[in-house]
Design a protein around this motif. Structure first.
Motif, PDB file in Angstrom:
ATOM      1  N   ASP A  29      45.910  45.065  46.736  1.00 34.62           N
ATOM      2  CA  ASP A  29      47.338  45.388  46.685  1.00 34.62           C
ATOM      3  C   ASP A  29      47.788  45.802  45.282  1.00 34.62           C
ATOM      4  O   ASP A  29      48.968  45.778  44.971  1.00 34.62           O
ATOM      5  N   HIS A  30      46.836  46.154  44.423  1.00 32.86           N
ATOM      6  CA  HIS A  30      47.070  46.704  43.086  1.00 32.86           C
ATOM      7  C   HIS A  30      47.553  45.681  42.058  1.00 32.86           C
ATOM      8  O   HIS A  30      48.159  46.069  41.058  1.00 32.86           O
ATOM      9  N   ALA A  31      47.308  44.407  42.281  1.00 29.01           N
ATOM     10  CA  ALA A  31      47.613  43.407  41.262  1.00 29.01           C
ATOM     11  C   ALA A  31      46.396  43.257  40.352  1.00 29.01           C
ATOM     12  O   ALA A  31      45.256  43.464  40.775  1.00 29.01           O
ATOM     13  N   THR A  32      46.637  42.920  39.111  1.00 33.83           N
ATOM     14  CA  THR A  32      45.558  42.523  38.208  1.00 33.83           C
ATOM     15  C   THR A  32      45.298  41.052  38.495  1.00 33.83           C
ATOM     16  O   THR A  32      46.226  40.262  38.637  1.00 33.83           O
ATOM     17  N   VAL A  33      44.032  40.671  38.589  1.00 38.70           N
ATOM     18  CA  VAL A  33      43.654  39.322  39.002  1.00 38.70           C
ATOM     19  C   VAL A  33      42.894  38.625  37.890  1.00 38.70           C
ATOM     20  O   VAL A  33      41.899  39.143  37.393  1.00 38.70           O
ATOM     21  N   LEU A  34      43.380  37.462  37.512  1.00 39.79           N
ATOM     22  CA  LEU A  34      42.671  36.579  36.594  1.00 39.79           C
ATOM     23  C   LEU A  34      42.071  35.481  37.453  1.00 39.79           C
ATOM     24  O   LEU A  34      42.790  34.716  38.093  1.00 39.79           O
ATOM     25  N   LEU A  35      40.755  35.423  37.514  1.00 39.37           N
ATOM     26  CA  LEU A  35      40.046  34.504  38.400  1.00 39.37           C
ATOM     27  C   LEU A  35      39.338  33.436  37.578  1.00 39.37           C
ATOM     28  O   LEU A  35      38.426  33.729  36.811  1.00 39.37           O
ATOM     29  N   ASN A  36      39.785  32.201  37.738  1.00 37.51           N
ATOM     30  CA  ASN A  36      39.212  31.051  37.045  1.00 37.51           C
ATOM     31  C   ASN A  36      38.366  30.288  38.058  1.00 37.51           C
ATOM     32  O   ASN A  36      38.894  29.721  39.014  1.00 37.51           O
ATOM     33  N   LEU A  37      37.058  30.267  37.854  1.00 35.57           N
ATOM     34  CA  LEU A  37      36.136  29.660  38.815  1.00 35.57           C
ATOM     35  C   LEU A  37      35.760  28.223  38.470  1.00 35.57           C
ATOM     36  O   LEU A  37      34.877  27.653  39.102  1.00 35.57           O
ATOM     37  N   THR A  38      36.424  27.612  37.511  1.00 36.06           N
ATOM     38  CA  THR A  38      36.024  26.279  37.052  1.00 36.06           C
ATOM     39  C   THR A  38      36.238  25.179  38.092  1.00 36.06           C
ATOM     40  O   THR A  38      35.609  24.129  37.995  1.00 36.06           O
ATOM     41  N   SER A  39      37.084  25.405  39.092  1.00 32.99           N
ATOM     42  CA  SER A  39      37.336  24.378  40.108  1.00 32.99           C
ATOM     43  C   SER A  39      36.408  24.496  41.318  1.00 32.99           C
ATOM     44  O   SER A  39      36.468  23.662  42.219  1.00 32.99           O
ATOM     45  N   LEU A  40      35.571  25.508  41.322  1.00 33.22           N
ATOM     46  CA  LEU A  40      34.622  25.669  42.429  1.00 33.22           C
ATOM     47  C   LEU A  40      33.388  24.807  42.196  1.00 33.22           C
ATOM     48  O   LEU A  40      32.972  24.614  41.047  1.00 33.22           O
ATOM     49  N   PRO A  41      32.786  24.322  43.271  1.00 32.49           N
ATOM     50  CA  PRO A  41      31.496  23.651  43.118  1.00 32.49           C
ATOM     51  C   PRO A  41      30.487  24.609  42.487  1.00 32.49           C
ATOM     52  O   PRO A  41      30.528  25.815  42.730  1.00 32.49           O
ATOM     53  N   VAL A  42      29.610  24.083  41.693  1.00 32.20           N
ATOM     54  CA  VAL A  42      28.650  24.908  40.933  1.00 32.20           C
ATOM     55  C   VAL A  42      27.864  25.839  41.845  1.00 32.20           C
ATOM     56  O   VAL A  42      27.638  27.004  41.502  1.00 32.20           O
ATOM     57  N   ASP A  43      27.472  25.375  43.024  1.00 27.51           N
ATOM     58  CA  ASP A  43      26.677  26.211  43.921  1.00 27.51           C
ATOM     59  C   ASP A  43      27.466  27.375  44.518  1.00 27.51           C
ATOM     60  O   ASP A  43      26.887  28.294  45.080  1.00 27.51           O
ATOM     61  N   GLN A  44      28.779  27.387  44.387  1.00 28.12           N
ATOM     62  CA  GLN A  44      29.604  28.469  44.934  1.00 28.12           C
ATOM     63  C   GLN A  44      30.124  29.432  43.874  1.00 28.12           C
ATOM     64  O   GLN A  44      30.647  30.488  44.213  1.00 28.12           O
ATOM     65  N   MET A  45      29.997  29.090  42.605  1.00 29.07           N
ATOM     66  CA  MET A  45      30.554  29.939  41.545  1.00 29.07           C
ATOM     67  C   MET A  45      29.950  31.335  41.529  1.00 29.07           C
ATOM     68  O   MET A  45      30.686  32.327  41.481  1.00 29.07           O
ATOM     69  N   GLN A  46      28.639  31.440  41.542  1.00 25.15           N
ATOM     70  CA  GLN A  46      27.996  32.756  41.480  1.00 25.15           C
ATOM     71  C   GLN A  46      28.298  33.560  42.733  1.00 25.15           C
ATOM     72  O   GLN A  46      28.565  34.757  42.659  1.00 25.15           O
ATOM     73  N   ARG A  47      28.285  32.905  43.880  1.00 20.72           N
ATOM     74  CA  ARG A  47      28.607  33.587  45.133  1.00 20.72           C
ATOM     75  C   ARG A  47      30.026  34.156  45.076  1.00 20.72           C
ATOM     76  O   ARG A  47      30.280  35.290  45.485  1.00 20.72           O
ATOM     77  N   ALA A  48      30.975  33.374  44.567  1.00 24.57           N
ATOM     78  CA  ALA A  48      32.365  33.812  44.460  1.00 24.57           C
ATOM     79  C   ALA A  48      32.497  34.980  43.488  1.00 24.57           C
ATOM     80  O   ALA A  48      33.199  35.958  43.762  1.00 24.57           O
ATOM     81  N   ALA A  49      31.818  34.893  42.349  1.00 22.98           N
ATOM     82  CA  ALA A  49      31.869  35.977  41.363  1.00 22.98           C
ATOM     83  C   ALA A  49      31.275  37.260  41.944  1.00 22.98           C
ATOM     84  O   ALA A  49      31.828  38.348  41.758  1.00 22.98           O
ATOM     85  N   ASP A  50      30.175  37.136  42.664  1.00 22.58           N
ATOM     86  CA  ASP A  50      29.545  38.307  43.280  1.00 22.58           C
ATOM     87  C   ASP A  50      30.438  38.916  44.358  1.00 22.58           C
ATOM     88  O   ASP A  50      30.544  40.139  44.471  1.00 22.58           O
ATOM     89  N   PHE A  51      31.082  38.068  45.159  1.00 22.44           N
ATOM     90  CA  PHE A  51      31.979  38.545  46.212  1.00 22.44           C
ATOM     91  C   PHE A  51      33.147  39.317  45.605  1.00 22.44           C
ATOM     92  O   PHE A  51      33.503  40.405  46.052  1.00 22.44           O
ATOM     93  N   MET A  52      33.729  38.756  44.564  1.00 20.95           N
ATOM     94  CA  MET A  52      34.874  39.409  43.911  1.00 20.95           C
ATOM     95  C   MET A  52      34.439  40.712  43.247  1.00 20.95           C
ATOM     96  O   MET A  52      35.139  41.719  43.323  1.00 20.95           O
ATOM     97  N   ALA A  53      33.273  40.703  42.616  1.00 24.80           N
ATOM     98  CA  ALA A  53      32.764  41.916  41.971  1.00 24.80           C
ATOM     99  C   ALA A  53      32.487  43.000  43.011  1.00 24.80           C
ATOM    100  O   ALA A  53      32.761  44.183  42.778  1.00 24.80           O
ATOM    101  N   GLY A  54      31.979  42.619  44.170  1.00 25.12           N
ATOM    102  CA  GLY A  54      31.750  43.583  45.246  1.00 25.12           C
ATOM    103  C   GLY A  54      33.052  44.178  45.747  1.00 25.12           C
ATOM    104  O   GLY A  54      33.145  45.386  45.990  1.00 25.12           O
ATOM    105  N   GLY A  55      34.061  43.325  45.890  1.00 20.93           N
ATOM    106  CA  GLY A  55      35.381  43.815  46.289  1.00 20.93           C
ATOM    107  C   GLY A  55      35.956  44.774  45.258  1.00 20.93           C
ATOM    108  O   GLY A  55      36.520  45.810  45.598  1.00 20.93           O
ATOM    109  N   ALA A  56      35.794  44.430  43.989  1.00 18.46           N
ATOM    110  CA  ALA A  56      36.289  45.289  42.911  1.00 18.46           C
ATOM    111  C   ALA A  56      35.574  46.644  42.935  1.00 18.46           C
ATOM    112  O   ALA A  56      36.207  47.692  42.767  1.00 18.46           O
ATOM    113  N   PHE A  57      34.270  46.626  43.161  1.00  8.22           N
ATOM    114  CA  PHE A  57      33.515  47.875  43.230  1.00  8.22           C
ATOM    115  C   PHE A  57      34.014  48.738  44.389  1.00  8.22           C
ATOM    116  O   PHE A  57      34.246  49.937  44.231  1.00  8.22           O
TER     117      PHE A  57
END
Length: 93
Positions: free
Chosen positions: A39-67
């Motif tokens: 929706d054209h917002a700039t997003v600041l994504l803080n992953l510190t509250s995610l469980p460690v095993d989900q951080m990379q998955r979340a970053a990859d998902f967001m990066a894929g969406g951005a691409f």
């Protein structure tokens, strides 16, 4: 979408002036961040509250969406990422 649709005043939703902060506690919260970027917002994504095993998955998902949305990304910290629509100018010193 016309950035001046509200009678001459710029509509921040139409041209990416809105910055949304997300600190998801589960992987499901990352989908909201992708939708905000869509929706054209700039997003600041803080992953510190995610469980460690989900951080990379979340970053990859967001990066894929951005691409897919032709957006840009910048790592601001070990677990903090910035995603912006292609028309937003990012400058880093």
């Amino acid at each position: 979408m016309d950035p001046f649709a509200s009678g001459g005043a710029p509509n921040p939703h139409a041209w990416g002036a809105e910055v949304m902060l997300f600190q998801p506690t589960s992987f499901d919260g990352v989908q909201e961040a992708v939708m905000a970027l869509r929706d054209h917002a700039t997003v600041l994504l803080n992953l510190t509250s995610l469980p460690v095993d989900q951080m990379q998955r979340a970053a990859d998902f967001m990066a894929g969406g951005a691409f897919a949305l032709d957006a840009q990304q910048e790592r601001l910290g070990e677990r903090v990422l910035l995603f912006a629509p292609h028309f937003v100018q990012l400058h880093r010193d």
